[in-house]
Design a protein around this motif. Structure first.
Motif, PDB file in Angstrom:
ATOM      1  N   LYS A   1       0.832  -1.207   0.000  1.00 32.64           N
ATOM      2  CA  LYS A   1       0.000   0.000   0.000  1.00 32.64           C
ATOM      3  C   LYS A   1       0.867   1.258   0.000  1.00 32.64           C
ATOM      4  O   LYS A   1       0.583   2.214  -0.730  1.00 32.64           O
ATOM      5  N   LEU A   2       1.910   1.267   0.821  1.00 34.22           N
ATOM      6  CA  LEU A   2       2.803   2.424   0.881  1.00 34.22           C
ATOM      7  C   LEU A   2       3.539   2.613  -0.447  1.00 34.22           C
ATOM      8  O   LEU A   2       3.694   3.742  -0.923  1.00 34.22           O
ATOM      9  N   LEU A   3       3.980   1.515  -1.029  1.00 33.15           N
ATOM     10  CA  LEU A   3       4.684   1.584  -2.305  1.00 33.15           C
ATOM     11  C   LEU A   3       3.781   2.144  -3.399  1.00 33.15           C
ATOM     12  O   LEU A   3       4.200   3.006  -4.181  1.00 33.15           O
ATOM     13  N   ILE A   4       2.548   1.701  -3.442  1.00 30.81           N
ATOM     14  CA  ILE A   4       1.597   2.215  -4.437  1.00 30.81           C
ATOM     15  C   ILE A   4       1.378   3.710  -4.239  1.00 30.81           C
ATOM     16  O   ILE A   4       1.288   4.469  -5.216  1.00 30.81           O
ATOM     17  N   GLU A   5       1.305   4.160  -3.003  1.00 38.34           N
ATOM     18  CA  GLU A   5       1.149   5.591  -2.738  1.00 38.34           C
ATOM     19  C   GLU A   5       2.337   6.379  -3.272  1.00 38.34           C
ATOM     20  O   GLU A   5       2.161   7.448  -3.853  1.00 38.34           O
ATOM     21  N   ILE A   6       3.551   5.860  -3.086  1.00 43.63           N
ATOM     22  CA  ILE A   6       4.738   6.522  -3.615  1.00 43.63           C
ATOM     23  C   ILE A   6       4.669   6.601  -5.139  1.00 43.63           C
ATOM     24  O   ILE A   6       4.938   7.649  -5.735  1.00 43.63           O
ATOM     25  N   ILE A   7       4.304   5.489  -5.770  1.00 40.52           N
ATOM     26  CA  ILE A   7       4.206   5.462  -7.238  1.00 40.52           C
ATOM     27  C   ILE A   7       3.149   6.460  -7.718  1.00 40.52           C
ATOM     28  O   ILE A   7       3.374   7.212  -8.673  1.00 40.52           O
ATOM     29  N   LYS A   8       2.004   6.505  -7.043  1.00 43.45           N
ATOM     30  CA  LYS A   8       0.947   7.454  -7.418  1.00 43.45           C
ATOM     31  C   LYS A   8       1.420   8.898  -7.277  1.00 43.45           C
ATOM     32  O   LYS A   8       1.110   9.742  -8.132  1.00 43.45           O
ATOM     33  N   GLU A   9       2.167   9.197  -6.209  1.00 44.19           N
ATOM     34  CA  GLU A   9       2.689  10.550  -6.019  1.00 44.19           C
ATOM     35  C   GLU A   9       3.626  10.936  -7.160  1.00 44.19           C
ATOM     36  O   GLU A   9       3.570  12.064  -7.665  1.00 44.19           O
ATOM     37  N   GLU A  10       4.463   9.999  -7.569  1.00 38.65           N
ATOM     38  CA  GLU A  10       5.398  10.287  -8.655  1.00 38.65           C
ATOM     39  C   GLU A  10       4.670  10.447  -9.988  1.00 38.65           C
ATOM     40  O   GLU A  10       5.030  11.312 -10.796  1.00 38.65           O
ATOM     41  N   VAL A  11       3.632   9.650 -10.225  1.00 35.68           N
ATOM     42  CA  VAL A  11       2.827   9.798 -11.439  1.00 35.68           C
ATOM     43  C   VAL A  11       2.117  11.156 -11.424  1.00 35.68           C
ATOM     44  O   VAL A  11       2.060  11.843 -12.452  1.00 35.68           O
ATOM     45  N   ALA A  12       1.639  11.574 -10.271  1.00 36.25           N
ATOM     46  CA  ALA A  12       0.978  12.882 -10.155  1.00 36.25           C
ATOM     47  C   ALA A  12       1.951  14.009 -10.493  1.00 36.25           C
ATOM     48  O   ALA A  12       1.566  14.993 -11.131  1.00 36.25           O
ATOM     49  N   LYS A  13       3.202  13.863 -10.095  1.00 31.74           N
ATOM     50  CA  LYS A  13       4.208  14.879 -10.438  1.00 31.74           C
ATOM     51  C   LYS A  13       4.416  14.935 -11.951  1.00 31.74           C
ATOM     52  O   LYS A  13       4.531  16.020 -12.531  1.00 31.74           O
ATOM     53  N   ILE A  14       4.453  13.775 -12.583  1.00 33.28           N
ATOM     54  CA  ILE A  14       4.607  13.736 -14.044  1.00 33.28           C
ATOM     55  C   ILE A  14       3.385  14.359 -14.706  1.00 33.28           C
ATOM     56  O   ILE A  14       3.513  15.125 -15.670  1.00 33.28           O
ATOM     57  N   GLU A  15       2.194  14.049 -14.199  1.00 28.72           N
ATOM     58  CA  GLU A  15       0.977  14.644 -14.750  1.00 28.72           C
ATOM     59  C   GLU A  15       1.007  16.168 -14.633  1.00 28.72           C
ATOM     60  O   GLU A  15       0.624  16.873 -15.577  1.00 28.72           O
ATOM     61  N   ALA A  16       1.487  16.684 -13.509  1.00 26.21           N
ATOM     62  CA  ALA A  16       1.593  18.135 -13.328  1.00 26.21           C
ATOM     63  C   ALA A  16       2.592  18.725 -14.328  1.00 26.21           C
ATOM     64  O   ALA A  16       2.351  19.797 -14.893  1.00 26.21           O
ATOM     65  N   ASP A  17       3.693  18.022 -14.551  1.00 27.73           N
ATOM     66  CA  ASP A  17       4.675  18.480 -15.539  1.00 27.73           C
ATOM     67  C   ASP A  17       4.071  18.510 -16.937  1.00 27.73           C
ATOM     68  O   ASP A  17       4.333  19.434 -17.716  1.00 27.73           O
ATOM     69  N   ILE A  18       3.260  17.521 -17.252  1.00 27.28           N
ATOM     70  CA  ILE A  18       2.593  17.482 -18.558  1.00 27.28           C
ATOM     71  C   ILE A  18       1.683  18.685 -18.710  1.00 27.28           C
ATOM     72  O   ILE A  18       1.709  19.387 -19.732  1.00 27.28           O
ATOM     73  N   GLU A  19       0.877  18.946 -17.684  1.00 28.95           N
ATOM     74  CA  GLU A  19      -0.049  20.085 -17.708  1.00 28.95           C
ATOM     75  C   GLU A  19       0.710  21.405 -17.825  1.00 28.95           C
ATOM     76  O   GLU A  19       0.223  22.354 -18.435  1.00 28.95           O
ATOM     77  N   ALA A  20       1.912  21.452 -17.250  1.00 28.25           N
ATOM     78  CA  ALA A  20       2.713  22.679 -17.295  1.00 28.25           C
ATOM     79  C   ALA A  20       3.475  22.820 -18.615  1.00 28.25           C
ATOM     80  O   ALA A  20       4.161  23.805 -18.827  1.00 28.25           O
ATOM     81  N   GLY A  21       3.336  21.838 -19.503  1.00 28.56           N
ATOM     82  CA  GLY A  21       3.943  21.923 -20.811  1.00 28.56           C
ATOM     83  C   GLY A  21       5.385  21.425 -20.893  1.00 28.56           C
ATOM     84  O   GLY A  21       6.058  21.638 -21.889  1.00 28.56           O
ATOM     85  N   LYS A  22       5.841  20.747 -19.867  1.00 25.11           N
ATOM     86  CA  LYS A  22       7.229  20.292 -19.843  1.00 25.11           C
ATOM     87  C   LYS A  22       7.568  19.375 -21.011  1.00 25.11           C
ATOM     88  O   LYS A  22       8.705  19.343 -21.459  1.00 25.11           O
ATOM     89  N   TYR A  23       6.609  18.652 -21.506  1.00 27.86           N
ATOM     90  CA  TYR A  23       6.884  17.671 -22.573  1.00 27.86           C
ATOM     91  C   TYR A  23       6.401  18.123 -23.949  1.00 27.86           C
ATOM     92  O   TYR A  23       6.324  17.310 -24.870  1.00 27.86           O
ATOM     93  N   GLU A  24       6.117  19.408 -24.098  1.00 31.09           N
ATOM     94  CA  GLU A  24       5.659  19.947 -25.374  1.00 31.09           C
ATOM     95  C   GLU A  24       6.659  19.672 -26.499  1.00 31.09           C
ATOM     96  O   GLU A  24       6.290  19.301 -27.590  1.00 31.09           O
TER      97      GLU A  24
END
Length: 69
Positions: free
Chosen positions: A44-67
């Protein structure tokens, strides 16, 4: 965009396997480092860490980092 979707769909199984391997490898490391650990709680803790890291990537996508990646 259809070409990108087709490409990623073609690699879906490989991507899925890589995510599973990431999870299982980290579960194994946790078991080695803390043999008495509650595996279900560790998962459960590991999944939470993975979800947090995916959320950071999603925020980067929204901010245009991967344009222009």
């Amino acid at each position: 965009m259809d070409a990108v979707k087709k490409e990623l769909e073609g690699r879906r199984k490989a991507i899925s396997k890589e995510v599973e391997l990431l999870f299982k490898a980290n579960m194994k490391f946790t078991d080695w480092d803390v043999p008495e650990a509650d595996d279900n709680e560790a998962a459960k803790l590991l999944i939470e860490i993975i979800k947090e890291e995916v959320a950071k990537i999603e925020a980067d996508i929204e901010a245009g980092k991967y344009e222009n990646y």
